[in-house]
Scaffold this active site. Sequence first.
Site, short mmCIF file in Angstrom:
data_model
loop_
_atom_site.label_atom_id
_atom_site.label_comp_id
_atom_site.label_asym_id
_atom_site.label_seq_id
_atom_site.Cartn_x
_atom_site.Cartn_y
_atom_site.Cartn_z
N ASP A 102 52.91 49.29 68.50
CA ASP A 102 53.63 49.23 67.24
C ASP A 102 53.49 47.86 66.55
OD1 ASP A 102 57.14 49.65 66.29
OD2 ASP A 102 55.27 50.06 65.22
N HIS A 103 53.31 47.91 65.23
CA HIS A 103 53.23 46.68 64.43
C HIS A 103 52.19 45.70 64.99
CE1 HIS A 103 56.23 47.24 61.35
NE2 HIS A 103 57.05 47.77 62.23
N GLU A 111 48.50 54.83 62.25
CA GLU A 111 49.56 54.65 61.25
C GLU A 111 49.34 53.35 60.49
OE1 GLU A 111 53.72 55.77 61.73
OE2 GLU A 111 54.29 53.67 61.48
N LYS A 129 68.33 47.07 60.55
CA LYS A 129 68.33 47.48 61.96
C LYS A 129 69.68 48.04 62.39
CE LYS A 129 64.11 46.33 62.48
NZ LYS A 129 63.13 47.44 62.54
N HIS A 156 60.26 53.69 59.17
CA HIS A 156 60.54 52.63 60.15
C HIS A 156 62.02 52.24 60.09
CE1 HIS A 156 56.36 50.95 61.28
NE2 HIS A 156 56.27 52.23 61.00
#
Length: 499
Positions: A169-170, A278, A320, A352
């Site tokens: 991820d990221h 992605e 978040k 996200h």
Amino acid sequence: MSKYQTIAQAVKEGNVSNISASEGIKVYPHSLSESGNVKLVMIKDNQTKYILAVGEGPLFDELQGSVEGGVKACPLTHENRLVINKYFDYTVPRAFGTQIATIGLGDRLGIASPGHIKTVRGRNVRPILAQQSIRELNLTGRDYKQVVDAACFAAFQEGYKDGFGADGDHLKVEADIELALGLGFTMLTLDCSEYIDNSIEGLSAAEQAAKYAALPEDVRKHYESRYLNQEFTIAGTSVTFDQETLAKNVLIYGPAIDFMEHIYNKYIKTADREIDFEISIDETATPTAPESHFLVAKELYARGLTIYSMAPRFIGEFQKGIDYIGDIEQFEKELIIHAGIADDFGYKLSIHSGSDKFSVFPIIGKHTKGRFHVKTAGTNWLEAVRTVAKVNPGLYRRMHQHALEHFEEATAYYHVTTDLSKIAPLDQVADADLADTYMNEDNARQLIHITYGILLQAKDAEGKSLFKDEFYSTLSDQEEAFEQSLISHIGKHLDLLGK
Ligand SMILES: O=C(O)[C@@H](O)[C@H](O)[C@H](O)C(=O)CO
């Protein structure tokens, strides 16, 4: 005589369901598996999990562990995970493509996946059980091997055969992409934020025009020939790129598009397996305008890329661990266009910071027609903390206080608008009320959410963990409670998403 002799006998007979936990030993009945003349089952002896192997054959020989009375007790090591992968393909991460909804279930602790599996089993959605960003690895001190190991062993423990994914991820740099691919990750989230120049937004039209004019002529001609003053229909909405709009978008997204093409051609197109690719353009200073999303997509597909999902930055705040902040009506208007773009090109819209965005889940499920990727991570950590707060108030209080003392340090990693003054003082909250008071209040949720790394890595003067060891020990004893907390909380996410 092995201490596991009774269990081993039940395994040989193929019936472990009626073995009650005894002497601190728990059996996971869904893990009962066999290959050739070897049978396996996962157990937990006090707080350590093992795979017990009985019988004869290559599987028994290849697993590493200690043998007593014909029973091999195999620890959950990386090497043993690779053996399990070799003999049981459902324990290997897989890609899913664009036609089924997926949910990213980031597990910063490495113990949440069994509860996640229990949550998604039977629903029309597939779990990306192994999902961590480099940021999370740095903050937790874990590595990608451990992340995938935990997910694979969970699939074995639960006998989960519907498939799960592993998302690097990221990822921003090629070394991390190569590491993730080398470890068998099946999804890559390419974070393009370093190539997206949002400062352009703050320039005057003249300054933007001057910067654009300074671009190489072939770049300007490339975009002008494709987009200038041409009308496009995006999800039923008409968009035309005049000179100013085109110049601004090329300045902001041009380098990022080149980066996406480079990574795709070097790693995705050449991969020896299906990879869910992605594109993440969500961690930027300003929201992704729908026409910008379209331009990026149109350009990528014109260059021969096909992607699994795209994560734009939506208007409003996807902070978040708390619900959506913003004008839901305007969010829906833009979401319809973003979802329509994804539909037109055949990829999924990715959401996200999907933790707890309950107020917008129904429209996300509706306008993506149930084909989405939603990412969560922090909320799973918070359910672990909620579990601890219920059964070990002293530990929660020490963690909470430490988080307050180190909160500013944590804001370097995550954008939040937390107001610490709104968090009830610890000395005004009874033990029995800790979980509800703090895990159901936005400011306290964000306090605990973004300090996860600080809390997990905190040590005393002698280098002994201040919280981590007791935290994991408490959760091991409270395994069922933690699972139920995840089933309830992530279940609420999926219910509202229509899954
Ligand atoms: O904290 C992180 O770095 C990740 O969990 C990241 O935020 C992830 O992409 C996400 O959106 C989880 O909701």
